[in-house]
Design a protein around this motif. Structure first.
Motif, PDB file in Angstrom:
ATOM      1  N   GLU A  68      -2.992   1.812   9.721  1.00 28.38           N
ATOM      2  CA  GLU A  68      -1.828   1.008   9.442  1.00 28.38           C
ATOM      3  C   GLU A  68      -2.143  -0.490   8.558  1.00 28.38           C
ATOM      4  O   GLU A  68      -1.402  -0.718   7.734  1.00 28.38           O
ATOM      5  CB  GLU A  68      -1.254   0.144  10.747  1.00 28.38           C
ATOM      6  N   ARG A  69      -3.430  -0.672   8.851  1.00 25.08           N
ATOM      7  CA  ARG A  69      -4.035  -1.976   8.079  1.00 25.08           C
ATOM      8  C   ARG A  69      -4.173  -1.536   6.462  1.00 25.08           C
ATOM      9  O   ARG A  69      -3.730  -2.108   5.528  1.00 25.08           O
ATOM     10  CB  ARG A  69      -5.247  -2.287   8.638  1.00 25.08           C
ATOM     11  N   MET A  70      -4.420  -0.103   6.270  1.00 25.06           N
ATOM     12  CA  MET A  70      -4.811   0.307   4.960  1.00 25.06           C
ATOM     13  C   MET A  70      -3.531   0.285   4.192  1.00 25.06           C
ATOM     14  O   MET A  70      -3.225  -0.048   2.998  1.00 25.06           O
ATOM     15  CB  MET A  70      -5.527   1.600   4.771  1.00 25.06           C
ATOM     16  N   ALA A  71      -2.490   0.954   4.894  1.00 22.01           N
ATOM     17  CA  ALA A  71      -0.996   1.090   4.339  1.00 22.01           C
ATOM     18  C   ALA A  71      -0.568  -0.623   4.007  1.00 22.01           C
ATOM     19  O   ALA A  71       0.214  -0.699   2.933  1.00 22.01           O
ATOM     20  CB  ALA A  71      -0.203   1.579   5.262  1.00 22.01           C
ATOM     21  N   ALA A  72      -0.823  -1.374   4.790  1.00 20.81           N
ATOM     22  CA  ALA A  72      -0.369  -2.740   4.629  1.00 20.81           C
ATOM     23  C   ALA A  72      -0.957  -3.467   3.442  1.00 20.81           C
ATOM     24  O   ALA A  72      -0.745  -4.352   2.779  1.00 20.81           O
ATOM     25  CB  ALA A  72      -0.591  -3.534   5.653  1.00 20.81           C
ATOM     26  N   LEU A  73      -2.405  -3.055   3.296  1.00 19.18           N
ATOM     27  CA  LEU A  73      -3.209  -3.503   2.042  1.00 19.18           C
ATOM     28  C   LEU A  73      -2.602  -2.901   0.774  1.00 19.18           C
ATOM     29  O   LEU A  73      -2.872  -3.614  -0.453  1.00 19.18           O
ATOM     30  CB  LEU A  73      -4.707  -3.185   2.040  1.00 19.18           C
ATOM     31  N   ARG A  74      -1.789  -1.716   0.553  1.00 18.16           N
ATOM     32  CA  ARG A  74      -1.441  -1.165  -0.695  1.00 18.16           C
ATOM     33  C   ARG A  74      -0.674  -2.267  -1.522  1.00 18.16           C
ATOM     34  O   ARG A  74      -0.990  -2.224  -2.681  1.00 18.16           O
ATOM     35  CB  ARG A  74      -0.486  -0.043  -0.318  1.00 18.16           C
ATOM     36  N   ALA A  86      -8.200   0.108  -9.545  1.00 15.80           N
ATOM     37  CA  ALA A  86      -8.295   1.353  -9.358  1.00 15.80           C
ATOM     38  C   ALA A  86      -9.016   1.925  -8.259  1.00 15.80           C
ATOM     39  O   ALA A  86      -8.673   2.747  -7.596  1.00 15.80           O
ATOM     40  CB  ALA A  86      -8.955   1.732 -10.704  1.00 15.80           C
ATOM     41  N   GLU A  87     -10.355   1.247  -8.013  1.00 16.30           N
ATOM     42  CA  GLU A  87     -11.075   2.026  -6.948  1.00 16.30           C
ATOM     43  C   GLU A  87     -10.751   1.735  -5.643  1.00 16.30           C
ATOM     44  O   GLU A  87     -10.629   2.441  -4.782  1.00 16.30           O
ATOM     45  CB  GLU A  87     -12.472   1.262  -7.197  1.00 16.30           C
ATOM     46  N   ALA A  88     -10.211   0.546  -5.566  1.00 14.13           N
ATOM     47  CA  ALA A  88      -9.455  -0.105  -4.183  1.00 14.13           C
ATOM     48  C   ALA A  88      -8.259   0.980  -3.938  1.00 14.13           C
ATOM     49  O   ALA A  88      -8.068   1.407  -2.625  1.00 14.13           O
ATOM     50  CB  ALA A  88      -9.176  -1.375  -4.152  1.00 14.13           C
ATOM     51  N   GLU A  89      -7.490   1.270  -4.863  1.00 16.04           N
ATOM     52  CA  GLU A  89      -6.381   1.983  -4.758  1.00 16.04           C
ATOM     53  C   GLU A  89      -6.605   3.525  -4.193  1.00 16.04           C
ATOM     54  O   GLU A  89      -6.030   4.092  -3.206  1.00 16.04           O
ATOM     55  CB  GLU A  89      -5.212   2.152  -6.116  1.00 16.04           C
ATOM     56  N   ALA A  90      -7.536   4.045  -4.983  1.00 15.72           N
ATOM     57  CA  ALA A  90      -7.972   5.320  -4.488  1.00 15.72           C
ATOM     58  C   ALA A  90      -8.501   5.391  -3.169  1.00 15.72           C
ATOM     59  O   ALA A  90      -8.292   6.294  -2.298  1.00 15.72           O
ATOM     60  CB  ALA A  90      -9.224   5.771  -5.460  1.00 15.72           C
ATOM     61  N   SER A  91      -9.391   4.383  -2.718  1.00 16.19           N
ATOM     62  CA  SER A  91      -9.738   4.510  -1.227  1.00 16.19           C
ATOM     63  C   SER A  91      -8.694   4.251  -0.269  1.00 16.19           C
ATOM     64  O   SER A  91      -8.491   5.078   0.717  1.00 16.19           O
ATOM     65  CB  SER A  91     -10.735   3.189  -0.753  1.00 16.19           C
ATOM     66  N   LEU A  92      -7.704   3.487  -0.632  1.00 18.90           N
ATOM     67  CA  LEU A  92      -6.372   3.131   0.277  1.00 18.90           C
ATOM     68  C   LEU A  92      -5.636   4.474   0.292  1.00 18.90           C
ATOM     69  O   LEU A  92      -4.933   4.771   1.373  1.00 18.90           O
ATOM     70  CB  LEU A  92      -5.458   2.269  -0.306  1.00 18.90           C
ATOM     71  N   GLN A  93      -5.521   5.229  -0.810  1.00 23.68           N
ATOM     72  CA  GLN A  93      -4.840   6.470  -0.954  1.00 23.68           C
ATOM     73  C   GLN A  93      -5.237   7.634  -0.043  1.00 23.68           C
ATOM     74  O   GLN A  93      -4.614   8.611   0.424  1.00 23.68           O
ATOM     75  CB  GLN A  93      -4.543   6.907  -2.152  1.00 23.68           C
ATOM     76  N   GLU A 144     -13.882  -5.861   9.349  1.00 23.02           N
ATOM     77  CA  GLU A 144     -13.984  -6.069   7.961  1.00 23.02           C
ATOM     78  C   GLU A 144     -12.819  -5.923   7.119  1.00 23.02           C
ATOM     79  O   GLU A 144     -12.497  -6.775   6.224  1.00 23.02           O
ATOM     80  CB  GLU A 144     -15.234  -5.260   7.699  1.00 23.02           C
ATOM     81  N   LEU A 145     -11.983  -4.756   7.430  1.00 20.30           N
ATOM     82  CA  LEU A 145     -10.858  -4.407   6.834  1.00 20.30           C
ATOM     83  C   LEU A 145      -9.961  -5.548   6.919  1.00 20.30           C
ATOM     84  O   LEU A 145      -8.983  -6.118   5.739  1.00 20.30           O
ATOM     85  CB  LEU A 145     -10.387  -3.146   7.198  1.00 20.30           C
ATOM     86  N   GLU A 146      -9.745  -6.250   7.972  1.00 17.53           N
ATOM     87  CA  GLU A 146      -8.712  -7.395   8.059  1.00 17.53           C
ATOM     88  C   GLU A 146      -9.239  -8.640   7.271  1.00 17.53           C
ATOM     89  O   GLU A 146      -8.397  -9.390   6.660  1.00 17.53           O
ATOM     90  CB  GLU A 146      -8.674  -7.671   9.722  1.00 17.53           C
ATOM     91  N   ASN A 147     -10.458  -8.912   7.310  1.00 16.91           N
ATOM     92  CA  ASN A 147     -11.250  -9.907   6.735  1.00 16.91           C
ATOM     93  C   ASN A 147     -10.782  -9.515   4.948  1.00 16.91           C
ATOM     94  O   ASN A 147     -10.510 -10.635   4.318  1.00 16.91           O
ATOM     95  CB  ASN A 147     -12.693 -10.037   6.817  1.00 16.91           C
ATOM     96  N   VAL A 148     -11.042  -8.440   4.566  1.00 11.91           N
ATOM     97  CA  VAL A 148     -10.904  -8.071   3.161  1.00 11.91           C
ATOM     98  C   VAL A 148      -9.395  -8.369   2.888  1.00 11.91           C
ATOM     99  O   VAL A 148      -9.083  -8.704   1.961  1.00 11.91           O
ATOM    100  CB  VAL A 148     -11.426  -6.555   2.875  1.00 11.91           C
ATOM    101  N   GLY A 149      -8.466  -7.784   3.612  1.00  7.33           N
ATOM    102  CA  GLY A 149      -7.142  -7.992   3.541  1.00  7.33           C
ATOM    103  C   GLY A 149      -6.799  -9.350   3.436  1.00  7.33           C
ATOM    104  O   GLY A 149      -6.133  -9.811   2.125  1.00  7.33           O
ATOM    105  N   SER A 150      -7.280 -10.278   4.118  1.00  2.76           N
ATOM    106  CA  SER A 150      -7.013 -11.803   3.899  1.00  2.76           C
ATOM    107  C   SER A 150      -7.423 -12.413   2.975  1.00  2.76           C
ATOM    108  O   SER A 150      -6.925 -13.188   2.258  1.00  2.76           O
ATOM    109  CB  SER A 150      -7.453 -12.507   5.409  1.00  2.76           C
ATOM    110  N   ASP A 151      -8.758 -11.777   2.586  1.00  2.00           N
ATOM    111  CA  ASP A 151      -9.448 -12.601   1.387  1.00  2.00           C
ATOM    112  C   ASP A 151      -8.749 -12.064  -0.046  1.00  2.00           C
ATOM    113  O   ASP A 151      -8.431 -12.848  -0.869  1.00  2.00           O
ATOM    114  CB  ASP A 151     -10.824 -11.993   1.264  1.00  2.00           C
TER     115      ASP A 151
END
Length: 176
Positions: A68-74, A86-93, A144-151
């Motif tokens: 869910e968090r990864m989907a919210a980061l897209r 590009a790299e972040a998008e590939a990881s999230l996909q 960490e994912l939550e922090n990255v999203g906030s950052d």
């Protein structure tokens, strides 16, 4: 002589009475102690199996939350310029790692179902510890994912504000 005979008889009666109390007590103890030990082992085994199933549930919830968090980061990643994102998008996909992790949780559940009754307590403890380590690791990674999203949200907001202050000729085209 009569008195000596009475004392001997009283002594025998006392010894006989003591023996009739001690012997059944020892017999009850000889039966009850192994039953108590067996019950304790059974309770420990059941508690370990229950904890393993609870941990599997927790790991699954963490994986779902990560998804869910990864989907919210897209949408946030899409606000970043394409050359950076590009790299972040590939990881999230890629949902493959989460699917594999969910498959691993399912395999743990199947192992519990198949071997829970026959596995030794040591094997159960090892499996429980492995699930516990996975849960801890996933919990840390989710944080960490939550922090990255906030950052990332702060950084993209700051970048958007800074872009508004740049001359129009230097601005990148916004990504929508």
């Amino acid at each position: 002589p009569l008195r000596a005979g009475l004392v001997q008889t009283a002594g025998r009666l006392r010894d006989s009475a003591m023996l009739s109390i001690v012997l059944p007590g020892l017999l009850v103890l000889a039966v009850a102690l192994p039953l108590w030990w067996w019950q304790q082992r059974r309770r420990l085994r059941q508690n370990t199996l229950t904890r393993m199933l609870d941990l599997a549930d927790e790991v699954e919830r963490l994986l779902n939350r990560s998804q869910e968090r990864m989907a919210a980061l897209r949408p946030l990643v899409q606000r970043v310029p394409a050359d950076i994102a590009a790299e972040a998008e590939a990881s999230l996909q890629s949902s493959l790692p989460i699917r594999e992790a969910k498959r691993d949780v399912l395999q743990h559940r199947l192992w519990i179902q198949k071997h829970g009754d026959s596995a030794s307590q040591a094997e159960l403890e090892q499996a429980r510890a492995a699930l516990d380590r996975v849960r801890e690791r996933l919990g840390g990674q989710l944080a960490e994912l939550e922090n990255v999203g906030s950052d990332l949200a702060h950084a993209t907001d700051a970048a958007a504000e800074a872009a508004l202050r740049e001359p129009p000729t230097l601005r990148r085209k916004p990504v929508l």
